[in-house]
Design an enzyme around this catalytic site. Structure first.
Site, PDB file in Angstrom:
ATOM      1  N   CYS A  18      33.307  -4.340  24.860  1.00  0.00           N
ATOM      2  CA  CYS A  18      34.350  -4.847  23.965  1.00  0.00           C
ATOM      3  C   CYS A  18      35.650  -4.956  24.758  1.00  0.00           C
ATOM      4  O   CYS A  18      35.619  -5.077  25.995  1.00  0.00           O
ATOM      5  CB  CYS A  18      34.474  -4.001  22.701  1.00  0.00           C
ATOM      6  SG  CYS A  18      34.978  -2.281  22.970  1.00  0.00           S
ATOM      7  N   ARG A  24      34.708  -0.674  19.094  1.00  0.00           N
ATOM      8  CA  ARG A  24      33.413  -1.302  18.812  1.00  0.00           C
ATOM      9  C   ARG A  24      32.289  -0.866  19.737  1.00  0.00           C
ATOM     10  O   ARG A  24      31.228  -0.417  19.260  1.00  0.00           O
ATOM     11  CB  ARG A  24      33.556  -2.835  18.863  1.00  0.00           C
ATOM     12  CG  ARG A  24      34.378  -3.388  17.729  1.00  0.00           C
ATOM     13  CD  ARG A  24      34.764  -4.816  17.996  1.00  0.00           C
ATOM     14  NE  ARG A  24      35.710  -4.911  19.111  1.00  0.00           N
ATOM     15  CZ  ARG A  24      36.145  -6.033  19.646  1.00  0.00           C
ATOM     16  NH1 ARG A  24      35.696  -7.190  19.176  1.00  0.00           N
ATOM     17  NH2 ARG A  24      37.018  -6.033  20.637  1.00  0.00           N
ATOM     18  N   ASP A 130      37.083  -7.396  15.848  1.00  0.00           N
ATOM     19  CA  ASP A 130      37.946  -6.333  16.375  1.00  0.00           C
ATOM     20  C   ASP A 130      38.663  -5.627  15.216  1.00  0.00           C
ATOM     21  O   ASP A 130      39.437  -6.244  14.497  1.00  0.00           O
ATOM     22  CB  ASP A 130      38.965  -6.983  17.319  1.00  0.00           C
ATOM     23  CG  ASP A 130      39.802  -5.956  18.055  1.00  0.00           C
ATOM     24  OD1 ASP A 130      39.818  -4.782  17.652  1.00  0.00           O
ATOM     25  OD2 ASP A 130      40.456  -6.357  19.042  1.00  0.00           O
TER      26      ASP A 130
HETATM   27  P1  4NP Z   1      37.805  -2.333  20.855  1.00  0.00           P
HETATM   28  O1  4NP Z   1      39.199  -2.393  20.036  1.00  0.00           O
HETATM   29  O2  4NP Z   1      37.839  -3.508  21.803  1.00  0.00           O
HETATM   30  O3  4NP Z   1      36.789  -2.464  19.805  1.00  0.00           O
HETATM   31  O4  4NP Z   1      37.798  -0.996  21.570  1.00  0.00           O
HETATM   32  C1  4NP Z   1      40.445  -2.499  20.657  1.00  0.00           C
HETATM   33  C2  4NP Z   1      41.040  -1.390  21.218  1.00  0.00           C
HETATM   34  C3  4NP Z   1      42.281  -1.476  21.782  1.00  0.00           C
HETATM   35  C4  4NP Z   1      42.942  -2.692  21.789  1.00  0.00           C
HETATM   36  C5  4NP Z   1      42.347  -3.811  21.229  1.00  0.00           C
HETATM   37  C6  4NP Z   1      41.091  -3.715  20.665  1.00  0.00           C
HETATM   38  N1  4NP Z   1      44.239  -2.791  22.378  1.00  0.00           N
HETATM   39  O5  4NP Z   1      44.838  -3.890  22.293  1.00  0.00           O
HETATM   40  O6  4NP Z   1      44.735  -1.787  22.915  1.00  0.00           O
END
Ligand code: 4NP
Length: 167
Positions: A18, A24, A130
């Site tokens: 991810c 995720r 997301d």
């Molecule tokens: P992930 O969610 O990709 O599902 O772990 C996110 C975690 C952090 C960020 C964006 C999406 N961020 O912009 O820091």
């Protein structure tokens, strides 16, 4: 959705990718590892996860993701975020991206790179949205999608690893 054949017969490694590796893909890793163990495949199937970004490297799971997993009976505590790098595609049998931006960041579709959602039996081909900037519902949606998709993935892995030609 057919899986690519393992590089080493009888073993299989899956990488889940991810953006931040705190929501995720680590939720999917914990759920898929549980399903793999329940199917008796934990000595043959390895599951890892990573984010394409580096902002959260070394951090535990997002507290909302961890709470959702804990409430459903999973243990999120051992996760520490890692960053994806290009060697992962050579080190794993299958790389599954959570959304189309993640897919593009790992180099796009190939024999060993696909969308995690390709294996979703209910809504095949979709993204795992997301949840980071949203509310609790987003995390519940992630959990439901990764649970049903992990069930389907383990069925596919069991069939692949138990078939005589590959075992
Ligand atoms: P992930 O969610 O990709 O599902 O772990 C996110 C975690 C952090 C960020 C964006 C999406 N961020 O912009 O820091």
């Amino acid at each position: 959705m057919r899986l690519p054949l393992p590089r080493n017969p009888g073993r299989y490694s899956v990488a889940l990718v991810c953006l931040g590796n705190i929501c995720r893909s680590p939720m999917a890793q914990v759920v898929l590892e549980r399903r793999v163990a329940a199917a008796g495949l934990d000595d043959r199937v390895t599951v890892r996860s990573a984010g394409t970004g580096d902002w959260h490297v070394g951090q535990p799971m997002d507290s909302r993701a961890a709470a959702k997993l804990s409430a459903a009976g999973y243990d999120p505590s051992s996760h520490r975020a890692r960053q994806y790098d290009d060697s992962w595609v050579d080190d794993h049998d299958l790389v599954l991206a959570m959304d189309h931006a993640n897919l593009a960041a790992v180099g796009g579709r190939s024999e060993r790179v696909a969308m995690f959602g390709d294996h979703d039996p209910l809504e095949p081909g979709g993204e795992v949205a997301d949840p980071y900037y949203g509310g609790e519902d987003g995390f519940a949606d992630v959990l439901a999608k990764v649970e049903r998709t992990s069930d389907a993935l383990v069925d596919e892995l069991s069939a692949l690893l138990s078939s005589g030609s590959y075992a």
